[in-house]
Scaffold this active site. Structure first.
Site, short mmCIF file in Angstrom:
data_model
loop_
_atom_site.label_atom_id
_atom_site.label_comp_id
_atom_site.label_asym_id
_atom_site.label_seq_id
_atom_site.Cartn_x
_atom_site.Cartn_y
_atom_site.Cartn_z
N SER A 513 0.85 -1.19 0.00
CA SER A 513 0.00 0.00 0.00
C SER A 513 0.90 1.25 0.00
O SER A 513 1.69 1.43 -0.92
CB SER A 513 -0.95 -0.04 1.19
N HIS A 625 -7.46 -5.60 -1.12
CA HIS A 625 -6.32 -4.93 -0.49
C HIS A 625 -5.87 -5.63 0.79
O HIS A 625 -4.78 -5.35 1.29
CB HIS A 625 -6.71 -3.48 -0.19
#
Length: 651
Positions: A513, A625
């Protein structure tokens, strides 16, 4: 007997022990034990009840291949409520002396949260409700989009659903829907008289540019709503004092957008008087640890003492998470602190009995019976003992130093498993996501697998991290790739200077990320690293603005630019520096990642391949994610193997 080293597959052997819930007599605790299963590629989570006096006296309350979680005792009876997906969707159950769980709800889209009424007669719960007109499963329909917040990494595309509040009567089983319409509600608590619920909502038709919410009292009989705030705060928790006088509220006023630390406010209901209890305390309230192991953890939030004079809560500071208490007149006291990660707890109303989940860098986590305010602890769970007797887990060593700019930085160094003086070892630098998160004195399975392969692992909290005060967390905004980059490189220089056994010619870097963004940035600005792995990363802020589920507002908050300033967006985009990348780069990304969509990885991969750079791209199907934390077990293992193999090949 010498221990063997850790492998990625050991994730399947470890047990995550979380969510303690003390019985009212203080004699038992119920907790959740989560296991990963490779054969069916699933997770299971069971409820276990153990005696505090004799931890060996325990009983499995549930068994099977389902996820049972969030145990909560009735305030008035020996009845336990919990959530379970045993029917295919997550529903609410109660378990008492009858011995078999009783299903209380049958909501089509399941139950998301629940709270017992103080009198024990009802449970309030929240559930996602879809429009009446259901689509036929075998006939795909076009998605008509009229809002900017139309997708979520957690739940996919928005198709008209809203979260509403219900109650169920324990004796009669009668259900009552308390909210409806085109608004979503968050359930926090009941008032002490069991007559109202404390909820939050956003009372706006268009929420695309609304990032605050309002605190509301909701009558369970009349369904009337009393709004207590006026879109001035971001409210993440609220709880009512047992005497009915106060509401405690965890919130902030967005002074620094999503980089703003939380505060605790006290609302005196009779006078509608607000008091900020934590205005002079520069810490982050609540748990914000970046980790990859623990499952089904629950933040207890703001927990009132039985006398209504104080609250307990979790605090993240200086790489640790501990428990603090604050009185209604603002006096603070540490209840449980130290070099550790307290990931959950349950405390008796008189404050004398405390069961806490505690993890350290060298230990995955257990539950402990703690004497509040003292160092006395008794371990209650031993779920991983037999495993830990056979496998070497490396304890991290703290790293602290001052940067050239004068601020102190904290990090940790894992030596390679089986470290031997006189040997030379490569180093892998790990960078957390967020960027507003915090590495802590907590177990990280990925780091242990790298240490097992013979790598030292360095991980630090650069500026932008939570846990070091408001100025520090805000310092990264508008400066991605600036001071944060200098902090990470200063940490590398420091540990190289302090540890002659690290081979400075064999350095690797990885992160996910925001950590993936920084990995991309680093290899575009230095060739010191001989291998890199970028995970669920950002490479191009211009396209990220429009494709991420949070893109348009996150970019404006963090880069402090929008599409009217594409020069600045491009300046902070790692893709702009692709010609300078010489480091072999492995790119890992989930196919269903809506937070950092996979096109970010595709752009970087194609740009590198077009320039004949050394790179490989691995796409993980059915993965969002959260792949590294809660993805399918087989893909989590494949990810760990890919990272380790890449560094072994190039370092």
């Amino acid at each position: 007997m010498s221990k063997r080293v850790m492998t990625p597959e050991d994730l399947l052997q470890l047990r995550s022990v979380t969510s303690p819930a003390l019985s009212h007599d203080g004699e038992h605790v119920v907790y959740v034990e989560t296991t990963l299963h490779n054969e069916k590629n699933t997770y299971s989570a069971e409820l276990i009840r153990a005696s505090l006096a004799n931890p060996d006296d325990y009983q499995y309350l549930t068994q099977g291949e389902h996820i049972n979680r969030v145990p909560r005792w009735s305030p008035k009876a020996d009845v336990l409520a919990f959530l379970s997906n045993r029917t295919g969707t997550t529903q609410l159950y109660v378990l008492g002396s009858w011995g078999e769980p009783k299903q209380l709800t049958d909501e089509k889209k399941g139950v998301t949260d629940f709270r017992w009424s103080p009198d024990g007669s009802r449970i309030a719960y929240s559930s996602t409700q879809f429009p009446e007109a259901e689509k036929e499963e075998d006939k795909p329909e076009p998605l008509v989009v009229n809002k900017m917040k139309y997708k979520s990494d957690a739940s996919g595309f928005w198709q008209g659903e809203y979260v509403h509040i219900f109650t169920v009567d324990i004796d009669s089983g009668t259900h009552t829907q308390l909210t409806d319409g085109e608004l979503s509600y968050t359930l926090f608590d009941w008032t002490a008289d069991s007559e109202q619920l404390i909820v939050a909502s956003v009372n706006q038709e268009n929420t695309d540019f609304i990032f605050t919410n309002d605190l509301i009292l909701l009558s369970v009989d009349s369904k009337e709503q009393t709004q207590l705030t006026d879109q001035t705060h971001v409210i993440s928790d609220a709880s009512a004092s047992p005497d009915g006088k106060y509401l405690a509220v965890r919130a902030h006023e967005r002074e620094y957008d999503n980089a703003t630390q939380n505060e605790i406010y006290l609302l005196e209901l009779a006078t509608n008087t607000w008091t900020k209890l934590t205005g002079d305390w520069d810490v982050q309230l609540g748990p914000v640890v970046a980790a990859d192991f623990l499952q089904n953890t629950v933040d207890p939030g703001l927990v009132w003492a039985g006398d209504s004079l104080s609250l307990t809560f979790l605090v993240s500071e200086q790489g640790n998470v501990g428990i603090y208490q604050i009185t209604v007149d603002g006096q603070r006291e540490a209840i449980l602190t130290g070099n550790q990660h307290v990931y959950g707890y349950s405390i008796s109303s008189d404050g004398r009995t405390l069961v806490a989940g505690i993890s350290e860098s060298g230990h995955p986590g257990d539950l402990y019976n703690v004497s509040p305010g003292t160092d006395e602890q008794t371990r209650l769970t031993t779920s991983n003992d037999s495993f830990l007797e056979e496998v070497e887990v490396v304890q991290a060593e703290e790293v602290r130093f001052k940067s050239e700019e004068g601020h102190e930085l904290q990090g940790w160094l894992l030596k390679p498993a089986g470290f031997s003086d006189g040997e030379s070892y490569p180093l892998v630098v790990e960078i957390h996501g967020g960027p507003h998160a915090m590495y802590a004195n907590s177990y990280l399975h990925e780091f242990q697998t790298l240490a097992a392969r013979g790598f030292a692992v360095l991980y630090i909290n650069p500026r932008g991290s939570l846990g070091y005060g408001q100025e520090f967390v805000n310092a990264v905004r508008g400066d991605y790739g600036g001071g944060d980059y200098r902090d990470i490189m200063a940490a590398v220089d420091y540990v190289l200077g302090q540890n002659a056994w690290i081979d400075e010619t064999r350095l690797g870097v990885t992160g996910g990320s925001y950590g993936g963004f920084m990995t991309n940035w680093i290899v575009g600005h230095t060739n010191r690293f001989k291998a890199a792995v970028t995970q669920r990363s950002i490479s191009n802020w211009t396209s990220f603005y429009g494709v991420s589920d949070i893109g348009y507002y996150f970019t404006e908050w963090q880069i402090q630019a929008d599409l009217d300033d594409t020069d600045k967006l491009w300046k902070h985009s790692p893709l702009a520096y692709v010609n300078q990348i010489e480091t072999p780069l492995l790119i890992l990304h989930g196919e269903k990642d809506y937070r950092c969509p996979i096109e970010q990885a595709e752009q970087l991969y194609i740009a590198l391949k077009r320039r004949e750079k050394t790179t490989t791209f691995i796409r993980f199907p059915e993965s969002n994610h959260e792949l590294s934390r809660s993805g399918k077990p087989s893909l989590r293992l494949r990810r760990l193997e890919a990272i380790g193999e890449w560094f072994e090949q190039y370092l």
